[in-house]
Write a protein that holds these residues in place. Structure first.
Motif, short mmCIF file in Angstrom:
data_model
loop_
_atom_site.label_atom_id
_atom_site.label_comp_id
_atom_site.label_asym_id
_atom_site.label_seq_id
_atom_site.Cartn_x
_atom_site.Cartn_y
_atom_site.Cartn_z
N UNK A 71 0.83 -1.21 0.00
CA UNK A 71 0.00 0.00 0.00
C UNK A 71 0.86 1.26 0.00
N UNK A 72 1.98 1.20 0.73
CA UNK A 72 2.89 2.35 0.76
C UNK A 72 3.56 2.55 -0.60
N UNK A 73 3.91 1.45 -1.26
CA UNK A 73 4.50 1.55 -2.59
C UNK A 73 3.53 2.23 -3.56
N UNK A 74 2.28 1.84 -3.51
CA UNK A 74 1.27 2.47 -4.37
C UNK A 74 1.22 3.97 -4.11
N UNK A 75 1.27 4.34 -2.83
CA UNK A 75 1.25 5.76 -2.47
C UNK A 75 2.52 6.46 -2.96
N UNK A 76 3.66 5.77 -2.85
CA UNK A 76 4.94 6.36 -3.27
C UNK A 76 4.92 6.69 -4.76
N UNK A 77 4.42 5.76 -5.56
CA UNK A 77 4.43 6.00 -7.01
C UNK A 77 3.38 7.04 -7.41
N UNK A 78 2.34 7.22 -6.59
CA UNK A 78 1.43 8.34 -6.83
C UNK A 78 2.18 9.66 -6.63
N UNK A 319 10.37 11.51 4.50
CA UNK A 319 9.50 10.35 4.65
C UNK A 319 8.22 10.72 5.39
N UNK A 320 8.35 11.45 6.48
CA UNK A 320 7.17 11.82 7.27
C UNK A 320 6.24 12.73 6.47
N UNK A 321 6.81 13.64 5.69
CA UNK A 321 5.98 14.52 4.85
C UNK A 321 5.24 13.71 3.79
N UNK A 322 5.92 12.73 3.22
CA UNK A 322 5.29 11.84 2.23
C UNK A 322 4.12 11.09 2.86
N UNK A 323 4.35 10.49 4.03
CA UNK A 323 3.30 9.72 4.69
C UNK A 323 2.11 10.60 5.06
N UNK A 324 2.37 11.81 5.54
CA UNK A 324 1.30 12.72 5.93
C UNK A 324 0.41 13.08 4.75
N UNK A 325 1.00 13.21 3.57
CA UNK A 325 0.23 13.61 2.39
C UNK A 325 -0.38 12.44 1.65
N UNK A 327 -0.31 8.86 2.62
CA UNK A 327 -0.82 7.68 3.32
C UNK A 327 -1.05 8.04 4.80
N UNK A 328 -1.87 9.04 5.06
CA UNK A 328 -2.04 9.54 6.43
C UNK A 328 -2.69 8.55 7.39
N UNK A 329 -3.44 7.58 6.84
CA UNK A 329 -4.16 6.64 7.71
C UNK A 329 -3.27 5.51 8.23
N UNK A 330 -2.04 5.39 7.75
CA UNK A 330 -1.15 4.30 8.16
C UNK A 330 -0.72 4.46 9.62
N UNK A 331 -0.47 3.34 10.26
CA UNK A 331 0.05 3.32 11.63
C UNK A 331 1.49 3.84 11.60
N UNK A 332 1.73 4.96 12.27
CA UNK A 332 3.06 5.59 12.22
C UNK A 332 4.13 4.80 12.97
N UNK A 333 3.73 3.80 13.73
CA UNK A 333 4.72 3.01 14.47
C UNK A 333 5.17 1.77 13.70
N UNK A 334 4.61 1.54 12.52
CA UNK A 334 5.01 0.38 11.71
C UNK A 334 6.23 0.69 10.87
N UNK A 335 7.14 -0.28 10.76
CA UNK A 335 8.36 -0.08 9.98
C UNK A 335 8.16 -0.39 8.50
N UNK A 337 6.13 0.77 6.12
CA UNK A 337 6.11 1.89 5.19
C UNK A 337 7.49 2.46 4.86
N UNK A 338 8.38 2.55 5.86
CA UNK A 338 9.72 3.05 5.56
C UNK A 338 10.48 2.05 4.70
N UNK A 339 10.26 0.76 4.94
CA UNK A 339 10.85 -0.27 4.10
C UNK A 339 10.43 -0.06 2.64
N UNK A 340 9.13 0.17 2.43
CA UNK A 340 8.61 0.39 1.08
C UNK A 340 9.17 1.67 0.47
N UNK A 341 9.27 2.71 1.27
CA UNK A 341 9.80 4.00 0.83
C UNK A 341 11.24 3.83 0.33
#
Length: 418
Positions: A71-78, A319-325, A327-335, A337-341
């Protein structure tokens, strides 16, 4: 004589005309070949405006905790597309669920390659899943790029030149644990819980690499589990009964969390070493209980998203700015998304370096000659490959969970085989 002179003049005239014509022809030929040399080279899945990238992820099934990576990869390529794409081309990211089931992985890989006609398959997750499609991808000569599993089999360019891994391989990671044990607990008795596939067996091999003839004496319990099992509680009980003082937890997130909880229930407190693939605070340690997880050891190579020490680093801020814009609904404590990033950042770097030569062969040439850093990895971790070394990351640093975050300690360790 006059006749001979006339003939000589005529011959020179004809020669000059011929040379002139040949020269003109050569110029025309050269002019024609210049655009050909600069011509764009594409394989299937690439156009002037798009690049099709395929992915397979366990959005359901026993390893569904990893679905957040896809899901994070999909967001990254968007995000990439919103910023103009890669060299002017938009990424068309197609990701399918395989439920962590190898037969389903095969079905989805064929769909991506033969029906969707993707340019390459990127960061598909799971050791058994990727093993099931490895021969197919190499037969089809489609890059199986940055496989999202650390099995050592992804670094075999001689037999599988179209497959390359990404993260530190499991066998190398296990060597660092065995080295740590010998340095700090040379007389320890060890109990090992491991997944009964290439993922788990790679760790066992890594322990044997370092412990060598001491392995049989130190490892008093080595208990496998199958991914189809609902729980590993009985395996943990069996290991405890052998009375080891070190417990090595080689399990994917769901089972790793179960093992942590079971240790707490049994009031058993061995030195607990856990595979990096289950080091996510949000996906593993929180469900298992942060207090139960306190003191667990692992090895890391990317920044811990729960650790405020990284907040001032430009990479983490991006990374945090990307997630906020995106994939804001993701659990911020999960690793995850950063792996995908990080892996997505690497793919974009490879595609940029390809320029307009977007052939599958050129992609593999580029990934076989990498040497760069990603600024959301622990400083000092470097991505490096060669035509004979298909392990992009081979460095880790030991870390300990404080009950709130992972705390790194000791030097950066290199997991190369001796």
């Amino acid at each position: 004589m006059k006749r001979c002179a006339k003939q000589a003049v005529w011959t020179r005239f004809i020669s000059r005309r011929l040379v002139g014509k040949l020269g003109l022809a050569a110029l025309i030929l050269a002019a024609a070949t210049l655009p050909a040399a600069a011509q764009k080279k594409y394989d299937r899945g690439v156009t002037d405006t798009t690049i099709k990238i395929g992915n397979i992820m366990p959005y359901s099934g026993p390893a569904s905790a990893y679905g957040i990576i896809g899901k994070t990869m999909s967001a990254y390529f968007r995000m990439v597309n919103d910023n103009g794409g890669v060299n002017g081309r938009k990424i068309e990211f197609i990701t399918y669920d395989d439920a962590y089931s190898p037969p389903k992985t095969v079905e989805q890989a064929r769909r991506l390659v033969e029906s969707d006609e993707v340019f390459l398959i990127f960061a598909s997750l799971g050791t058994a899943s990727n093993a099931a499609i490895q021969k197919y991808m190499n037969t089809m000569k489609v890059p199986q790029l940055f496989v999202a599993t650390g099995a050592s089999r992804w670094g075999d360019p001689e037999h599988f030149p179209w497959t390359i891994g990404w993260s530190p391989n499991y066998r190398a990671e296990a060597r660092t644990y065995a080295t740590y044990i010998l340095q700090h607990y040379p007389k320890a008795k060890i109990g090992v819980l491991y997944q009964n596939d290439d993922f788990g067996k790679d760790y066992v091999l890594g322990l044997k690499d370092v412990l060598a003839d001491r392995y049989d004496g130190m490892v008093v319990a080595s208990v496998p589990y199958e991914v189809a099992m609902p729980t590993v509680e009985s395996q943990v009980v069996a290991i405890k009964s052998a009375h080891p003082n070190i417990f090595i937890n080689i399990a994917t997130p769901k089972f790793a969390a179960q093992a942590i909880k079971k240790l707490a229930e049994l009031d058993w407190h061995p030195v607990h070493i856990m595979t990096n693939v289950s080091a996510s605070v949000g996906a593993v340690l929180k469900p298992a209980g942060l207090d139960n997880s306190k003191g667990i050891l692992s090895a890391g190579y990317q920044m811990d998203v729960t650790d405020p020490q990284w907040d001032s680093y430009p990479g983490m801020q991006r990374f945090r700015a990307f997630m906020a814009k995106y994939y804001p609904e993701a659990d911020r404590s999960e690793s995850g998304p950063l792996n995908a990033f990080n892996t997505s950042t690497a793919l974009v770097e490879v595609l940029k370096r390809c320029g307009d030569n977007l052939t599958r062969e050129n992609v593999m040439k580029i990934v076989a000659n990498l040497d760069f850093e990603i600024d959301t990895y622990i400083p000092g971790i470097r991505i490096k490959t060669s035509p004979t070394d298909f392990y992009p990351i081979e460095q880790v640093q030991m870390m300990k969970f404080t009950g709130e975050k992972w705390q790194l300690f000791g030097p950066i360790l290199d997991g190369h085989a001796e």
